[in-house]
Motif scaffolding. Structure first.
Motif, PDB file in Angstrom:
ATOM      1  N   ARG A 129      -0.620  15.720   0.546  1.00 44.97           N
ATOM      2  CA  ARG A 129      -1.948  15.167   0.801  1.00 44.97           C
ATOM      3  C   ARG A 129      -1.827  13.962   1.740  1.00 44.97           C
ATOM      4  O   ARG A 129      -0.912  13.145   1.584  1.00 44.97           O
ATOM      5  CB  ARG A 129      -2.619  14.744  -0.511  1.00 44.97           C
ATOM      6  CG  ARG A 129      -4.064  14.302  -0.345  1.00 44.97           C
ATOM      7  CD  ARG A 129      -4.723  14.020  -1.693  1.00 44.97           C
ATOM      8  NE  ARG A 129      -6.109  13.632  -1.512  1.00 44.97           N
ATOM      9  CZ  ARG A 129      -7.111  14.473  -1.383  1.00 44.97           C
ATOM     10  NH1 ARG A 129      -6.874  15.776  -1.410  1.00 44.97           N
ATOM     11  NH2 ARG A 129      -8.339  14.053  -1.213  1.00 44.97           N
ATOM     12  N   SER A 130      -2.718  13.883   2.680  1.00 41.36           N
ATOM     13  CA  SER A 130      -2.789  12.740   3.610  1.00 41.36           C
ATOM     14  C   SER A 130      -1.455  12.431   4.277  1.00 41.36           C
ATOM     15  O   SER A 130      -1.079  11.268   4.439  1.00 41.36           O
ATOM     16  CB  SER A 130      -3.306  11.507   2.862  1.00 41.36           C
ATOM     17  OG  SER A 130      -4.568  11.740   2.292  1.00 41.36           O
ATOM     18  N   GLY A 131      -0.724  13.478   4.648  1.00 39.04           N
ATOM     19  CA  GLY A 131       0.557  13.286   5.319  1.00 39.04           C
ATOM     20  C   GLY A 131       1.700  12.958   4.384  1.00 39.04           C
ATOM     21  O   GLY A 131       2.831  12.726   4.831  1.00 39.04           O
ATOM     22  N   ASP A 144       4.768  11.809   6.718  1.00 41.12           N
ATOM     23  CA  ASP A 144       4.894  12.239   8.115  1.00 41.12           C
ATOM     24  C   ASP A 144       6.349  12.495   8.476  1.00 41.12           C
ATOM     25  O   ASP A 144       6.822  12.106   9.553  1.00 41.12           O
ATOM     26  CB  ASP A 144       4.271  11.195   9.044  1.00 41.12           C
ATOM     27  CG  ASP A 144       2.780  11.004   8.777  1.00 41.12           C
ATOM     28  OD1 ASP A 144       2.113  11.984   8.419  1.00 41.12           O
ATOM     29  OD2 ASP A 144       2.300   9.854   8.909  1.00 41.12           O
ATOM     30  N   GLY A 145       7.078  13.115   7.543  1.00 38.56           N
ATOM     31  CA  GLY A 145       8.469  13.471   7.781  1.00 38.56           C
ATOM     32  C   GLY A 145       9.473  12.367   7.514  1.00 38.56           C
ATOM     33  O   GLY A 145      10.686  12.593   7.595  1.00 38.56           O
ATOM     34  N   LYS A 200       5.256   0.375   0.865  1.00 33.33           N
ATOM     35  CA  LYS A 200       6.312   1.337   1.184  1.00 33.33           C
ATOM     36  C   LYS A 200       5.772   2.558   1.927  1.00 33.33           C
ATOM     37  O   LYS A 200       6.459   3.125   2.782  1.00 33.33           O
ATOM     38  CB  LYS A 200       7.032   1.774  -0.091  1.00 33.33           C
ATOM     39  CG  LYS A 200       7.895   0.690  -0.712  1.00 33.33           C
ATOM     40  CD  LYS A 200       8.636   1.196  -1.952  1.00 33.33           C
ATOM     41  CE  LYS A 200       9.527   0.113  -2.540  1.00 33.33           C
ATOM     42  NZ  LYS A 200      10.283   0.604  -3.731  1.00 33.33           N
ATOM     43  N   LEU A 201       4.553   2.974   1.598  1.00 28.47           N
ATOM     44  CA  LEU A 201       3.966   4.129   2.287  1.00 28.47           C
ATOM     45  C   LEU A 201       3.583   3.800   3.722  1.00 28.47           C
ATOM     46  O   LEU A 201       3.542   4.680   4.582  1.00 28.47           O
ATOM     47  CB  LEU A 201       2.739   4.638   1.520  1.00 28.47           C
ATOM     48  CG  LEU A 201       3.011   5.309   0.174  1.00 28.47           C
ATOM     49  CD1 LEU A 201       1.702   5.630  -0.534  1.00 28.47           C
ATOM     50  CD2 LEU A 201       3.843   6.580   0.345  1.00 28.47           C
TER      51      LEU A 201
END
Length: 217
Positions: A129-131, A144-145, A200-201
Motif C-alpha cells: 500500500r502507498s509504495g 519504493d524498493g 524511517k519511512l
C-alpha cells in the motif's frame, strides 16, 4: 497480531512467548485453563496457542467453551501426542489447527501467522500500500524498493495500519494489537512509535493522524 499462549510448563510457555514477541507479535501468557478463560473474557486475541493437558480447566474444555462463545480467535492446539486419533479429537472440539510436541519453532510461527490471517477478512501474505511492501513472514519492509529497517513494535504498528486497508486505526486498537496486557493504557508509546516510524519511512508522509480518532495509511 495479539496472541495468547496457554501452557502449564512455564519454561516452555515463556520460551514460546519470547520467540513470538521477536516476530513482532503481542503475546500474553496463561499457565492454566482458568487463566486462559479469564483473559479471553476481556481481551480479543487473533490466535490462541492452547495446550490440551492443562490444570484447573482442561484444554479441551477451554476450547469447547471458546467455540460455544463463538470466539473470533483462531485456536492452535498443542499436545504431547501426535496420534491421528488425538488430532481428529482436538480438531473435533473446534480447534483450527493442531501441533504435536516436540515441534520446530519456525513451524509454530508459520502456523500462528497463517491462523492470524484467517482471524480477519482474507488478505494476501505480503501487504502492499502507498509504495510500501510489508512481508510478515520475512519481517521485511520496503518503500519504493528501498529496505526500511524497523523495530519489532514499529513493524507491528505498520502491519496493523496496512491490514486496515485505509481505515482509521485507533490508539487503543494499536495498543491492543502491538503491545501486551502489561502496557499502561495512558502511555504515549503509540505516539512516540508513530514518530519514529514516519521518520524511517521517509517523505512524502503516508501515515495520517486523524485528530481524536487515530491513524490511517
Amino acid at each position: 497480531m495479539r496472541v495468547l499462549v496457554v501452557e502449564d510448563e512455564r519454561v516452555l510457555a515463556d520460551a514460546i512467548a519470547t520467540g513470538l514477541r521477536r516476530e513482532a507479535m503481542a503475546v500474553d501468557v496463561a499457565y492454566d485453563g482458568g487463566g486462559a478463560l479469564e483473559r479471553t473474557s476481556y481481551i480479543d486475541y487473533d490466535v490462541i496457542v492452547l495446550d490440551r493437558d492443562l490444570p484447573v480447566v482442561h484444554g479441551d474444555e477451554v476450547c469447547r467453551r471458546l467455540v460455544e462463545q463463538r470466539t473470533a480467535s483462531r485456536i492452535l492446539m498443542l499436545t504431547a501426542s501426535g496420534d491421528v486419533d488425538d488430532k481428529v479429537e482436538g480438531l473435533g472440539l473446534g480447534a483450527d489447527d493442531y501441533l504435536a510436541k516436540p515441534f520446530v519453532f519456525i513451524e509454530l510461527v508459520a502456523r500462528v501467522r497463517a491462523l492470524g490471517r484467517r482471524s480477519a477478512p482474507a488478505l494476501p501474505p505480503v501487504l502492499e500500500r502507498s509504495g510500501i511492501r510489508l512481508d510478515p513472514g520475512k519481517r521485511l519492509v520496503e518503500r519504493d524498493g528501498r529496505e526500511v529497517v524497523l523495530t519489532k513494535k514499529e513493524f507491528a504498528v505498520l502491519e496493523e495500519l496496512m491490514r486496515a486497508e485505509g481505515a482509521v486505526v485507533s490508539q487503543e486498537d494499536l495498543l491492543d494489537k502491538a503491545w501486551d496486557e502489561n502496557i499502561d493504557p495512558f502511555t504515549n508509546v503509540v505516539r512516540v512509535t508513530m514518530m519514529t516510524l514516519r521518520k524511517k519511512l521517509g517523505e512524502p508522509q503516508v501515515i495520517e493522524t486523524v485528530p481524536g480518532v487515530g491513524y490511517k495509511l
